[in-house]
Design a protein around this motif. Sequence first.
Motif: not given
Lengths: 477, 552
Positions: B319-342
């Motif tokens: 459960x702990x590894x699953x939770x943190x794995x959810x978190x690690x997806x967020x910074x990648x998402x942030x990049x994708x949104x920023x590139x789109x906004x560019x």
Amino acid sequence: MQDFPLFPEQASTFAGPIDTLYGVLIALSLIFGGVLPFIILFLMVRYHRSNQKVDRTNQIHSNLALELGWTIIPLVLVMGVFFWGAFLYIEMRTPPPTSLEVYVIGKQWMWHAQHPNGKRENNELHVPIGRPVRMIMTSQDVIHSFYIPAFRVKQDVVPGRYTTMWFEATREGEYHLFCAEYCGTEHSRMGGRVVAMSIADYERWLVTPGEVILPDGSAGAAAGPIPGAAQGDPMALAGGQLFANLGCAGCHRSDGAGTGPSLQGLFGNQGQMADGSTITADEGYLAESILNPQAKVAAGYGPPSVMPAYAGQLSDDQVNQLIAYIKSLSDNTGADGGQPNATAAPGAPTTTAASTPVSTAAATGGAAATPEPAAAPIFDAALAAPGEQIFASIGCVGCHRTDGVGPGPSLVGIYNAEKPLADGTTITADEAYLIESIINAQAKVVQGYQPIMPAYGSQLNQSQVAQLVEYIKSLGK
Amino acid sequence: MATTALPQNTYLHDTSPTVWDWIRSWLFTVDHKRIAILYLLSINFFFLLGGLAAGAVRLELVTPQGDLMSSDMYNRAFTLHGVIMVFFFLIPVIPSVLGNFLVPLMIGARDLAFPRVNLLSWYLYMGGGIFALSAAVLGGVDTGWTFYTPFSSSYSNSNVILTIAGAFIMGFSSIATGVNFIVTIHKMRAPGLTWFRLPLFIWAMYATSLVIVLATPVIGITLLLLMVERIWGVGIFDPALGGDPVLFQHLFWFYSHPAVYIMILPAFGVISELIATFSRKRVFGYEFIAFSSLAIAILGFLVWGHHMFVSSQSVYSSLVFSFISMLVAIPSAIKVFNWTATLYKGSISYRTPMLYALGFIGLFVIGGLTGIFLGIVAVDIHVTDTYFVVAHFHYVMVGGTIMAYLGGLHYWWPKITGRMYNEVWGSISAMVVFVGFNLTFFPQFVLGYLGMPRRYHVYPEEFQILNVLSTAGSSILALGFLLPIVYFMLSLVNGKVAGDNPWDSTGLEWTISSPPPTHNFHEIPIVTTEAYAYPPEAAERDAAAWRPGSPL
């Protein structure tokens, strides 16, 4: 190409909820993975350098609100699916206490399953629908993984430890069984089928002759009654016999007065170790203590433990049988062996509804394994089973070994046999003789044996003696 | 002003009188640009080898039976594919090829901090590669690239030690590169080049290097322990010898999960560069993209157990590894949104590097989202060790890293060689790769959920159609990967001379000649502007200058 399935059949109680969660994840992905590329394509076309009509002035290069927005919203969404999945996962790892237990051994490159009544199968797994089934699994060599796609369950089987998983099948049918952890040359052929059947069919299947296990753990065809053996034994009964024949009962007396601790009530409870640590006596602990007793020594019994190690002397099947037997000595089995005697008595009436299917099968199991219809029993099975327990727990088996090499005579075939006594007379070993010899062993000493058997008259009550007598009668004529 | 001739006295020229001297000038070079070329050639060789192995695997999987090769052969084929692609291609490719060439140029330095260590890292790569090749030639290894015990330590009858030795030595190559980059980025930036004026590619290389230096020693030790057990029978991982097989998995994945971030973080850096240049504006959310690289690097160390959900790991740990794995997806998402906004209010061109960048975003989003599927334990129990996982990691590693690498290679090709590649062929091959890739790997998501396990030589009939689709796609993908080799080689002979800055891009590397002189900068530049310092009207002007017939 009539049907192009995207999902395997839903054949367990887990399949629906997991597919629903999967479907929601796909929907969310389509939103992000669909909307986002759409936005990108739109921007790509609209702001292509050939389009001179759009406004490119006042460009922004950062916007905190936007950044926070597209950080927090995805965060909330992933947390949502995480908690949903977490609760489902916890359910998948919490087997109900009424689960039917099946022991599985994986090895290169086949699966071997053993049902509680002793029925074995290779590369197949027969299970009832509508009843939770808990698999207790280990590997004999490398890591494999037991995978039933239609049930949405998978669990690695690891050498040196036991792993468990549970499911409840919902649909009759045949489903794939795969090995899902690469294990060498025949990894992709290490599988078979899972057959889910109605409970009635399953009980019938349980008692049809297949391979039967003998007390020494080997497989045999149902050739004929073997004195002293129960055909198609419930695993716990086979384990009890092993427990006796190997001499475990000599040290692990149920009254705790032996060299080793009593195993009554051990399984499922906490135990204090000699080094101060606390363990939970689960299947893994039991297996380890049988194979390598020095690993975890109970407080007060060492170290070093005086228990010999049985690694290399027992097959994995035999270890599983011993575990099933020891579990039957405890109320915390969490399985159909709720009472100590329920699985040990072929034909014994049971009081737990959960264990009814198996015990009923076991009742006919012993009889159905013989080629001809069972003859009327010459002993009372309802008394013989507790009698056997007493025989083991107070240590009779330590001297009265079935191979005859103990300080006392083997009791196989003794009932109603003619026996010469030390004083030169000959007697018939009828019930009266048996009762007398238990209560006051010195009365009639068999020729060739020292008068060293203790008297049990003051330790056993009348009904216990009667049970012992019935058990001795069950050892054959 | 058009340039019609290649500049003289570039790093590619030398004054060697004999062939032997010429060879020595390359094999004993300490010029980061030449070392990058050495890496380019050797890494490409290994890529083709790994691709051949993949071809063999996909060909066998056209039919449900094992009719092309024996099971043992097949097991060696997929292992070779994995070992080569992970250790000898994906981990080193962008850092050692593009990173080596560009890091000093982008920060205004004349070389890396430790030029000789740089050369050593290439020799270590080649040394490791020779061990791996020997293992392959001498019969291969059949453990899977993950070397799970006790199969690899006690049961496999294949060249485990040789292969492990190859990976072990390559690890040191990786560490050397990482150390070099960290020191270079800290100490050798040109005057005025503060951290927040750095190109995002440098931020990405910095984060990658941190991960390399901290994680790689763990795989080194783990492989060493595996060798000790296999050679001397010391019980570490085999329970028959008193060891713990799951311990190996923890140690292995403690490196191998950060390793996948070693593969993708540099790719993110490349994409930032491409999006900026081909939108003619500054990347949106610069600081967020920079910090998200660091966040991924840190969180990436905390999620390794998501490879082990069914390994007998406890419910609590999972459960702990699953939770943190959810978190690690967020910074990648942030990049994708920023590139789109560019892209918004930019002036976008469809040149080959941009096609690869846009393809990257689409494919990486699918790969990343399916990572979330896998991070949820209840779903993972069903799909782990199936083709669903295979599809997921190919989307992020091929659809991600390889697309970014190809985009970067096309973008910086003129800087490296002084010549332009053929743009028409470039666009065609980008589209062939995109189509071929999706046809190869999307069916594998379906196969995985249907229950087809991975590493299967034979499979039930009902899975055949999807396998055939996948193999058909792989033939198209292979074409897409081979085309660039042809037109890149041709460009060396008759490609248009590029000039200093064919893309009209910001960035220090575009202020010097193409190819650059050996010493990079005649005078060390003094930096006074932000990264991607396109004037506010750059996009407008670019669009205004477009005429029918201009490049798209």
